[in-house]
Design a protein around this motif. Sequence first.
Motif, PDB file in Angstrom:
ATOM      1  N   HIS A   1       1.566  -3.283  -0.146  1.00 16.24           N
ATOM      2  CA  HIS A   1       0.149  -3.223  -0.514  1.00 16.24           C
ATOM      3  C   HIS A   1      -0.185  -4.378  -1.446  1.00 16.24           C
TER       4      HIS A   1
ATOM      5  N   ASP B   1       3.491  -4.481  -9.692  1.00 16.00           N
ATOM      6  CA  ASP B   1       3.186  -3.452  -8.691  1.00 16.00           C
ATOM      7  C   ASP B   1       1.837  -3.841  -8.069  1.00 16.00           C
ATOM      8  N   ASN B   2       1.747  -4.443  -6.915  1.00 19.60           N
ATOM      9  CA  ASN B   2       2.857  -4.617  -6.021  1.00 19.60           C
ATOM     10  C   ASN B   2       2.932  -6.049  -5.505  1.00 19.60           C
TER      11      ASN B   2
ATOM     12  N   GLU C   1      -3.957   0.774  -1.237  1.00 21.17           N
ATOM     13  CA  GLU C   1      -2.860   1.742  -1.433  1.00 21.17           C
ATOM     14  C   GLU C   1      -3.045   2.533  -2.712  1.00 21.17           C
TER      15      GLU C   1
ATOM     16  N   ASP D   1       7.655  -1.971  -1.960  1.00 23.52           N
ATOM     17  CA  ASP D   1       6.851  -1.614  -3.134  1.00 23.52           C
ATOM     18  C   ASP D   1       7.718  -1.692  -4.383  1.00 23.52           C
ATOM     19  N   THR D   2       7.263  -1.038  -5.422  1.00 23.71           N
ATOM     20  CA  THR D   2       7.994  -1.018  -6.686  1.00 23.71           C
ATOM     21  C   THR D   2       8.260   0.437  -7.054  1.00 23.71           C
TER      22      THR D   2
HETATM   23 ZN   LIG Z   1       2.734   0.160  -5.633  1.00 21.46          ZN
END
Ligand SMILES: [Zn+2]
Length: 349
Positions: free
Chosen positions: A70, A182-183, A212, A235-236
């Motif tokens: 995202h 992020d992200n 997201e 992602d994170t």
């Molecule tokens: Zn994220």
Amino acid sequence: MDLLRILTQTPSVPGREFRIRTVIHDYIVRHQLFDEITVDALGSLVGVRKPRPADGQLVERPLKVMLAAHMDQIGFLVRHIDDQGYLRVNPAGGFDARNLFARGVRVCAASGDIPGIMNASGKPIHISSEADRKKIPEVTEFFVDCGLTGDEAKSRIRIGDMVVLDGPFHQVGNTVVSQCLDNRVGCWAQIQAIQQLRHHRCEIHAVWTVQEEVGMRGAIPAAYSVDPDIGVACDTTLCCQTPGVPDEDRISVFGDGVCLHVMDNSMISDIGLVEQFEQVAAARGIRCQRAILPRGGQDGAAVQRTRRGVRTICLACPIKYIHTVTEMAHLSDLHSYQALLTAWLESLS
Ligand SMILES: [Zn+2]
């Protein structure tokens, strides 16, 4: 790190991803990373890369892999401008009000970016009571002051303009610190992994999704449209190895490599894929770790449940101080993230 720096310094909140999309689009075009590039109706960016096998032969019915990162960040949209020029904002994404005091912000208006500061209503320390100082306001009680009169603010800023917190990107010890890791880390890892790829037999659909942070809204139609055989969300995740948090709540180990997200609140990763990634990591000497996040979700959930269902995994970079302007990632985790994604894509037959 230059690419990651640019990605983190480009404001793009949910529903306002045009700036970050342009940055990524221009980069992947300039480096010729894909055979086709499209943007869908919601604004997600999709790059398709056909198989490039070592033997140069045509791959019949290649495995279709969807990568999803995202590209939105948590931020705000202006919801009200008062006669004194103060802005009230609506959050787009999950903020912790404790991190919002005395922040520099940027209001991204059609007429150009306007600097401002964010604070909560209330009195300064000199004239506040002890009870005042213990109170934590709601996110919606914060306001933005751009140093403009009511008329100036109303003529330059519109309802719906995006507002982001300002925070620099810098290297601190063995880490990088910035807002919106992020992200942008996931966006970066996807680009880096494709750039490092030599030969692969799978067909890659790399998607940089929108919205997201307000509930995977971009990934749902993107996954439907790609119709993949395998999904990988990039992602994170949290790393809570910090003072005051018991070790059992750390989620991940800082510097131990990219996380294979076994489970979070939104999905359970395909365990076969988790093991496959572990085997590739072991064979190539790349560090990775398993992690479970009890709360929180990511785009993989949308990919996993599209159409007839898709085997899906989430790769996530451990991040300390997540959803603040001082998010912190370990350099070795960033390295293992892109190395493992590249190695896994190359390993698919
Ligand atoms: Zn994220």
